[in-house]
Design an enzyme around this catalytic site. Structure first.
Site, PDB file in Angstrom:
ATOM      1  N   LYS A  13       1.395  -0.843   0.055  1.00  0.00           N
ATOM      2  CA  LYS A  13      -0.134   0.167  -0.446  1.00  0.00           C
ATOM      3  C   LYS A  13       0.458   1.511  -0.155  1.00  0.00           C
ATOM      4  O   LYS A  13       0.276   2.182  -0.376  1.00  0.00           O
ATOM      5  CB  LYS A  13      -0.840   0.581   1.312  1.00  0.00           C
ATOM      6  CG  LYS A  13      -1.508  -1.676   1.487  1.00  0.00           C
ATOM      7  CD  LYS A  13      -2.698  -0.840   2.537  1.00  0.00           C
ATOM      8  CE  LYS A  13      -1.984  -0.962   4.092  1.00  0.00           C
ATOM      9  NZ  LYS A  13      -1.647  -2.232   3.853  1.00  0.00           N
ATOM     10  N   ARG A  87      -9.544   0.418   9.264  1.00  0.00           N
ATOM     11  CA  ARG A  87      -8.930  -1.150   9.931  1.00  0.00           C
ATOM     12  C   ARG A  87     -10.203  -1.768  10.397  1.00  0.00           C
ATOM     13  O   ARG A  87     -10.003  -2.614  10.405  1.00  0.00           O
ATOM     14  CB  ARG A  87      -7.896  -1.209  10.869  1.00  0.00           C
ATOM     15  CG  ARG A  87      -7.054  -1.157  10.047  1.00  0.00           C
ATOM     16  CD  ARG A  87      -5.809  -1.002  10.712  1.00  0.00           C
ATOM     17  NE  ARG A  87      -4.442  -1.046  10.661  1.00  0.00           N
ATOM     18  CZ  ARG A  87      -2.929  -1.244  10.100  1.00  0.00           C
ATOM     19  NH1 ARG A  87      -3.512   0.157   9.903  1.00  0.00           N
ATOM     20  NH2 ARG A  87      -1.956  -1.856   9.340  1.00  0.00           N
ATOM     21  N   ARG A 126      12.131  -6.550   4.567  1.00  0.00           N
ATOM     22  CA  ARG A 126      11.825  -4.788   4.362  1.00  0.00           C
ATOM     23  C   ARG A 126      12.474  -3.828   5.187  1.00  0.00           C
ATOM     24  O   ARG A 126      13.024  -4.104   5.938  1.00  0.00           O
ATOM     25  CB  ARG A 126      10.789  -4.511   4.000  1.00  0.00           C
ATOM     26  CG  ARG A 126      10.155  -4.305   5.069  1.00  0.00           C
ATOM     27  CD  ARG A 126       8.194  -3.708   4.671  1.00  0.00           C
ATOM     28  NE  ARG A 126       6.989  -3.795   5.799  1.00  0.00           N
ATOM     29  CZ  ARG A 126       5.975  -3.157   6.181  1.00  0.00           C
ATOM     30  NH1 ARG A 126       5.588  -2.957   5.369  1.00  0.00           N
ATOM     31  NH2 ARG A 126       5.276  -3.506   7.081  1.00  0.00           N
ATOM     32  N   ARG A 161      11.165  -1.682  10.864  1.00  0.00           N
ATOM     33  CA  ARG A 161      10.108  -1.170  11.479  1.00  0.00           C
ATOM     34  C   ARG A 161      10.336  -2.462  12.590  1.00  0.00           C
ATOM     35  O   ARG A 161      10.586  -3.759  12.494  1.00  0.00           O
ATOM     36  CB  ARG A 161       8.561  -1.275  10.830  1.00  0.00           C
ATOM     37  CG  ARG A 161       8.313  -0.166  10.332  1.00  0.00           C
ATOM     38  CD  ARG A 161       7.310   0.051   9.375  1.00  0.00           C
ATOM     39  NE  ARG A 161       6.241  -0.643   9.999  1.00  0.00           N
ATOM     40  CZ  ARG A 161       4.992  -1.012   9.838  1.00  0.00           C
ATOM     41  NH1 ARG A 161       5.068  -0.447   8.844  1.00  0.00           N
ATOM     42  NH2 ARG A 161       4.014  -1.453  10.259  1.00  0.00           N
ATOM     43  N   ARG A 172      -0.701  -8.980  14.097  1.00  0.00           N
ATOM     44  CA  ARG A 172      -1.354  -7.560  12.450  1.00  0.00           C
ATOM     45  C   ARG A 172      -1.910  -8.500  11.457  1.00  0.00           C
ATOM     46  O   ARG A 172      -2.696  -7.865  11.293  1.00  0.00           O
ATOM     47  CB  ARG A 172       0.233  -7.395  12.116  1.00  0.00           C
ATOM     48  CG  ARG A 172       0.713  -6.283  12.700  1.00  0.00           C
ATOM     49  CD  ARG A 172       2.287  -5.937  12.542  1.00  0.00           C
ATOM     50  NE  ARG A 172       2.436  -5.316  11.486  1.00  0.00           N
ATOM     51  CZ  ARG A 172       3.370  -5.411  10.864  1.00  0.00           C
ATOM     52  NH1 ARG A 172       4.114  -5.768  11.269  1.00  0.00           N
ATOM     53  NH2 ARG A 172       3.370  -4.433   9.799  1.00  0.00           N
TER      54      ARG A 172
END
Ligand code: AMP
Length: 214
Positions: A13, A87, A126, A161, A172
């Protein structure tokens, strides 16, 4: 034009939102980025959300709706990209009300479809340029050997992160399936939903989103 990018963590996203910002002068509203900023600057709200985020749980609707409300009252440029918001169904209803109050409409909800195995692989690999937010991946787009970001040309830190670890990622994903995935049906029923294959190459996904918005 106001749109939502909907999809699980790691669906891409943020990457696609950056293209829309560059090419359509839209404003990216990422509640995740806003919350991380609050946490890093040590505000009262940042202190409240830090543990919740580290665990991979959702922050309360009240807090995130408040963050979005503030932004909607400001500059609207080429429209808003809601990234990581809404969300929950309560957030979706609140967004509808807020847009109405501002005399705005929701033009599309783009669902980015990806499978869970790919998500875990993407997220645990990532990192992001601290200067411009360009996203790198250990397997498909490694950090340049000279440490200079290919996007902004600066040699800043490449950050991972804190919640991109296997434990909080599991949580999550669980939160996504329990609380966020019902939004796919919600927006389908409203007639706003467009689905794209989020596993394709970045440029192909970009093309599919462009098509969905044309
Ligand atoms: P993200 O950067 O979108 O993956 O968000 C990182 C974390 O921030 C999430 O795991 C949640 O703890 C929190 N968060 C971000 N957006 C929301 C939202 N709309 N509602 C509740 N919590 C959120």
């Amino acid at each position: 034009m106001n749109i939502i990018l909907l999809g699980p963590p790691g669906a891409g996203k943020g990457t696609q939102a950056r293209f829309l910002v560059e090419e359509r002068n839209m404003i990216q509203l990422s509640t995740g980025d806003m919350l991380r900023e609050a946490k890093d600057s040590g505000t009262e709200m940042g202190k409240i959300v830090a543990d919740v985020m580290a665990r991979g749980d959702l922050v309360t609707d009240e807090i995130v709706i408040g963050l979005i409300r503030e932004k909607l009252e400001g500059d609207k440029a080429g429209g808003f990209i809601f990234d990581g918001f809404p969300r929950t169904l309560a957030q979706a209803d609140a967004l509808g009300d807020l847009l109405k109050e501002e005399g705005e409409t929701l033009d599309a909800v783009v669902e980015m479809q990806v499978d869970d195995t790919a998500l875990v692989a993407r997220i645990t690999a990532r990192s992001t340029c601290a200067g411009c937010g360009e996203v790198y991946n250990d397997n498909t787009k490694p950090i340049p050997a000279d440490g200079v970001c290919t996007s902004c040309g600066e040699a800043k830190e490449f950050k991972r992160r804190a919640d991109d670890n296997e434990d909080s990622l599991k949580q999550r994903l669980m939160e996504y399936y329990k609380k966020t995935s019902p939004l796919i049906g919600y927006y389908y029923a409203k007639g706003d939903l467009k689905s794209v294959d989020g596993l394709a190459d970045i440029d192909v996904v970009k093309g599919a989103i462009d098509n969905a918005l044309s």
